[in-house]
Enzyme design. Structure first.
Site, mmCIF file in Angstrom:
data_model
loop_
_atom_site.group_PDB
_atom_site.id
_atom_site.type_symbol
_atom_site.label_atom_id
_atom_site.label_comp_id
_atom_site.label_asym_id
_atom_site.label_seq_id
_atom_site.Cartn_x
_atom_site.Cartn_y
_atom_site.Cartn_z
ATOM 1 N N TYR A 162 0.837 -1.209 0.000
ATOM 2 C CA TYR A 162 0.000 0.000 0.000
ATOM 3 C C TYR A 162 0.872 1.260 0.000
ATOM 4 O O TYR A 162 0.631 2.196 -0.774
ATOM 5 C CB TYR A 162 -0.921 -0.021 1.223
ATOM 6 N N LYS A 166 1.172 4.221 -2.808
ATOM 7 C CA LYS A 166 0.807 5.616 -2.538
ATOM 8 C C LYS A 166 2.000 6.563 -2.690
ATOM 9 O O LYS A 166 1.837 7.715 -3.094
ATOM 10 C CB LYS A 166 0.185 5.721 -1.140
#
Ligand SMILES: NC(=O)c1ccc[n+]([C@@H]2O[C@H](COP(=O)([O-])OP(=O)(O)OC[C@H]3O[C@@H](n4cnc5c(N)ncnc54)[C@H](O)[C@@H]3O)[C@@H](O)[C@H]2O)c1
Length: 257
Positions: A162, A166
């Site tokens: 993740y 990002k």
């Protein structure tokens, strides 16, 4: 000056595609933009919820429509962009609030989870921006806003996929901003802290994970979707006409703590 009439912060009449528009952050943003006179296309994997939201916006007096979008598929991104242009004559803005959240200790993180996370969160953001950019560069005008995260900059354990996705969103934002700056197209991102939505359910699932997430936010509360409204309006409107390549953290101080 009556509220809403300041051209620096007006989205009235703008044609805006909202990807992930049926989601926990996308839907409130779609509502906030529509309530301020933007003409929106709600685009989401979940076609049913996107359609229901568009109906609600129309019932409330807005101009809206919906389309199924899978950001994993470039043709689907192009179709959503083209629908917005057909519908409203141009594409002033894109808000990309699609995404998934998968966390696991690195030693247990399967290739498939790593790849799916990057495919949706960063490759998806790129595909959608590329298809929007084709129209915006040609029309010499447009603003793209992607949802990044505090994970674009902080290193939480178990967040390898993740956080990588990002951080990449924030950096692709910079690259596209430089590439399209001379064409009148601005590209920015917003980095929220934990905000109770379906995506954040695993963080809020146990009292201990909830408490440890909360303890890391200096302002002492989780985010709320409404916290993102002003930053989104700013990045889509005239007031930010000299702002590009930035990730604005709307996170109660989480990213600096
Ligand atoms: N909620 C938070 O705590 C938080 C914090 C920081 C960043 N973010 C980011 O904000 C964005 C929105 O998060 P949210 O909390 O609204 O999540 P959510 O799960 O409520 O909504 C995400 C939406 O994206 C859609 N979606 C998923 N895969 C898709 C695909 N392949 N193509 C098109 N649409 C797809 C889903 O159908 C859903 O409607 C995400 O990028 C997320 O990473 C969220």
């Amino acid at each position: 000056m009556p509220s809403g009439s300041d051209p620096y912060f007006s989205v009235a009449g703008l044609s805006i595609l909202i990807a992930g528009g049926a989601g926990g952050l996308g839907a409130p943003l779609a509502k906030a933009l529509s309530a301020r006179g933007a003409r929106v296309v709600v685009a989401d994997m979940d076609e049913g919820r996107a359609g229901t939201l568009a109906d609600e916006l129309i019932a409330a007096g807005g101009e809206a429509s919906s389309v199924r979008l899978d950001v994993v598929d470039g043709a689907s991104c192009a179709a959503a962009v083209n629908l917005t242009v057909r519908q409203y004559g141009r594409l002033d803005g894109v808000v990309n609030a699609s995404g998934i959240y998968r966390v696991a200790p690195a030693l247990e993180l399967a290739d498939a989870e790593w790849e799916r996370t990057l495919d949706i969160n960063v490759s998806g953001a790129f595909r959608l921006a590329r298809e929007a950019g084709r129209v915006m560069v040609e029309q010499r005008h447009g603003s793209i806003v992607s949802l990044a995260s505090v994970s674009s900059t902080v290193a939480n354990p178990n967040y390898a996929a993740y956080a990588a996705s990002k951080a990449a969103v924030a950096h692709v934002t910079r690259v596209l901003a430089v590439e399209w700056a001379r064409h009148g197209v601005r590209v920015n991102a917003i980095g929220p802290a934990v905000t109770p939505t379906p995506l954040a359910a695993p963080i809020l699932a146990t009292e201990s994970s909830r408490a440890s997430a909360l303890a890391r936010i200096p302002m002492g509360r989780f985010g709320a979707p409404d916290d993102l409204v002003a930053a989104t309006i700013f990045l889509l409107s005239q007031g930010s006409s000299f702002v590009t390549g930035q990730t604005i953290y709307v996170d109660g101080g989480r990213s600096i703590s």
